[in-house]
Design a protein around this motif. Structure first.
Motif, PDB file in Angstrom:
ATOM      1  N   ALA A   1       0.845  -1.203   0.000  1.00 14.19           N
ATOM      2  CA  ALA A   1       0.000   0.000   0.000  1.00 14.19           C
ATOM      3  C   ALA A   1       0.877   1.248   0.000  1.00 14.19           C
ATOM      4  O   ALA A   1       1.979   1.244   0.552  1.00 14.19           O
ATOM      5  N   HIS A   2       0.382   2.304  -0.661  1.00  9.59           N
ATOM      6  CA  HIS A   2       1.050   3.605  -0.566  1.00  9.59           C
ATOM      7  C   HIS A   2       0.042   4.715  -0.858  1.00  9.59           C
ATOM      8  O   HIS A   2      -0.963   4.489  -1.535  1.00  9.59           O
ATOM      9  N   VAL A   3       0.346   5.904  -0.334  1.00 10.20           N
ATOM     10  CA  VAL A   3      -0.513   7.068  -0.589  1.00 10.20           C
ATOM     11  C   VAL A   3      -0.209   7.564  -2.001  1.00 10.20           C
ATOM     12  O   VAL A   3       0.953   7.776  -2.364  1.00 10.20           O
ATOM     13  N   THR A   4      -1.266   7.747  -2.808  1.00 14.99           N
ATOM     14  CA  THR A   4      -1.085   8.219  -4.186  1.00 14.99           C
ATOM     15  C   THR A   4      -1.262   9.728  -4.294  1.00 14.99           C
ATOM     16  O   THR A   4      -0.642  10.369  -5.137  1.00 14.99           O
ATOM     17  N   GLN A   5      -2.144  10.280  -3.416  1.00 13.63           N
ATOM     18  CA  GLN A   5      -2.377  11.719  -3.444  1.00 13.63           C
ATOM     19  C   GLN A   5      -2.938  12.149  -2.091  1.00 13.63           C
ATOM     20  O   GLN A   5      -3.631  11.358  -1.426  1.00 13.63           O
TER      21      GLN A   5
ATOM     22  N   GLU B   1      -3.577   3.455  -2.513  1.00 14.12           N
ATOM     23  CA  GLU B   1      -3.726   2.290  -3.395  1.00 14.12           C
ATOM     24  C   GLU B   1      -3.200   1.066  -2.665  1.00 14.12           C
ATOM     25  O   GLU B   1      -2.126   1.121  -2.047  1.00 14.12           O
ATOM     26  N   VAL B   2      -3.989  -0.008  -2.718  1.00 14.14           N
ATOM     27  CA  VAL B   2      -3.564  -1.260  -2.081  1.00 14.14           C
ATOM     28  C   VAL B   2      -3.627  -2.374  -3.127  1.00 14.14           C
ATOM     29  O   VAL B   2      -4.645  -2.530  -3.819  1.00 14.14           O
ATOM     30  N   GLU B   3      -2.529  -3.118  -3.243  1.00 13.14           N
ATOM     31  CA  GLU B   3      -2.515  -4.285  -4.130  1.00 13.14           C
ATOM     32  C   GLU B   3      -2.186  -5.529  -3.308  1.00 13.14           C
ATOM     33  O   GLU B   3      -1.313  -5.490  -2.433  1.00 13.14           O
TER      34      GLU B   3
ATOM     35  N   ARG C   1      -7.096  -5.282  -6.152  1.00 12.02           N
ATOM     36  CA  ARG C   1      -6.607  -3.890  -6.172  1.00 12.02           C
ATOM     37  C   ARG C   1      -7.716  -3.017  -5.581  1.00 12.02           C
ATOM     38  O   ARG C   1      -8.889  -3.188  -5.923  1.00 12.02           O
ATOM     39  N   ALA C   2      -7.325  -2.108  -4.710  1.00 11.61           N
ATOM     40  CA  ALA C   2      -8.329  -1.258  -4.059  1.00 11.61           C
ATOM     41  C   ALA C   2      -7.803   0.163  -3.894  1.00 11.61           C
ATOM     42  O   ALA C   2      -6.593   0.389  -3.809  1.00 11.61           O
ATOM     43  N   TYR C   3      -8.756   1.108  -3.875  1.00 11.55           N
ATOM     44  CA  TYR C   3      -8.450   2.516  -3.591  1.00 11.55           C
ATOM     45  C   TYR C   3      -9.333   2.962  -2.443  1.00 11.55           C
ATOM     46  O   TYR C   3     -10.551   2.776  -2.501  1.00 11.55           O
ATOM     47  N   LEU C   4      -8.711   3.512  -1.408  1.00  8.65           N
ATOM     48  CA  LEU C   4      -9.459   3.942  -0.234  1.00  8.65           C
ATOM     49  C   LEU C   4      -9.159   5.411   0.055  1.00  8.65           C
ATOM     50  O   LEU C   4      -8.034   5.869  -0.172  1.00  8.65           O
ATOM     51  N   THR C   5     -10.165   6.117   0.563  1.00  7.33           N
ATOM     52  CA  THR C   5      -9.943   7.484   1.035  1.00  7.33           C
ATOM     53  C   THR C   5      -9.863   7.441   2.551  1.00  7.33           C
ATOM     54  O   THR C   5     -10.791   6.985   3.221  1.00  7.33           O
ATOM     55  N   MET C   6      -8.721   7.902   3.068  1.00  8.74           N
ATOM     56  CA  MET C   6      -8.478   7.938   4.503  1.00  8.74           C
ATOM     57  C   MET C   6      -8.415   9.409   4.929  1.00  8.74           C
ATOM     58  O   MET C   6      -7.845  10.241   4.202  1.00  8.74           O
TER      59      MET C   6
END
Ligand SMILES: CC(C)(COP(=O)(O)OP(=O)(O)OC[C@H]1O[C@@H](n2cnc3c(N)ncnc32)[C@H](O)[C@@H]1OP(=O)(O)O)[C@@H](O)C(=O)NCCC(=O)NCCS
Length: 163
Positions: free
Chosen positions: A81-85, A94-96, A112-117
């Motif tokens: 996982a890493h912060v994309t923006q 983004e998490v793979e 594959r997932a995209y989360l807003t934290m």
């Protein structure tokens, strides 16, 4: 709320988790539950976003989560996982998830997932996060795509509210 914090590269939030899928994670057919994977995805997004903002975070939204291939019991999962923006108080992560049969080495990308934290203070109120410093071509591409996903999310929400 404007961020006065120093920008950080996505690499500062990079999170790697490796674990073997046992009977606790699976069903009688020998596959791992989607819900078990979703929990791990959320945990990895939590760690990555905390590494970026060095504070508390909550999950505001799972923007997308695609199961691309099944995971079998006995597989080793590698979750990256890493912060994309990062915006004012929110971050996209983004998490793979990759699976590997540890006996043969065979494996593939499964999820594959995209989360807003959102970064929050002790009372749960949103607080500013550092901007992202995208430098490489891949980081800049990730950042552009994150902006497109956020715009699409905001547009969809406003369209649904108009109905
Ligand atoms: C997420 C939460 C802190 C937002 O609080 P809020 O008072 O609505 O805050 P705001 O409206 O000022 O929004 C703050 C940020 O969150 C983002 N946000 C809020 N709700 C969102 C949603 N549903 N999806 C995506 N982003 C969202 C906003 O876009 C804003 O981002 P920005 O500052 O980078 O522009 C609040 O809704 C909350 O605590 N939700 C519950 C979270 C939770 O319990 N998660 C599960 C366990 S961790």
């Amino acid at each position: 709320m404007t961020s006065q914090l120093s920008a950080k590269p996505p690499s500062e939030s990079l999170t790697n988790m490796t674990l073997m899928m046992g009977v606790d994670h699976g069903n009688t057919a020998g596959f791992v539950h989607g819900g078990s994977i979703m929990k791990l995805v959320d945990e990895a997004a939590g760690v990555a976003s905390m590494r970026h903002c060095r504070g508390r975070v909550v999950t505001a939204q799972v923007d997308s989560l695609s199961f691309l291939a099944p995971v079998h019991m006995g597989d080793v999962l590698s979750i990256v996982a890493h912060v994309t923006q990062a915006w004012t108080t929110s971050m996209e992560v983004e998490v793979e998830v990759n699976r590997e049969n540890p006996r043969t080495g065979e494996g593939e990308l499964t999820t594959r997932a995209y989360l807003t934290m959102v970064a929050v203070d002790e009372d749960g109120h949103p607080v500013s996060v550092p901007p992202i410093l995208a430098e490489t071509a891949s980081e800049l591409r990730d950042q552009r795509k994150a902006e497109a996903r956020r715009s699409a999310r905001i547009e969809l929400r406003s369209r649904l509210e108009l109905q």
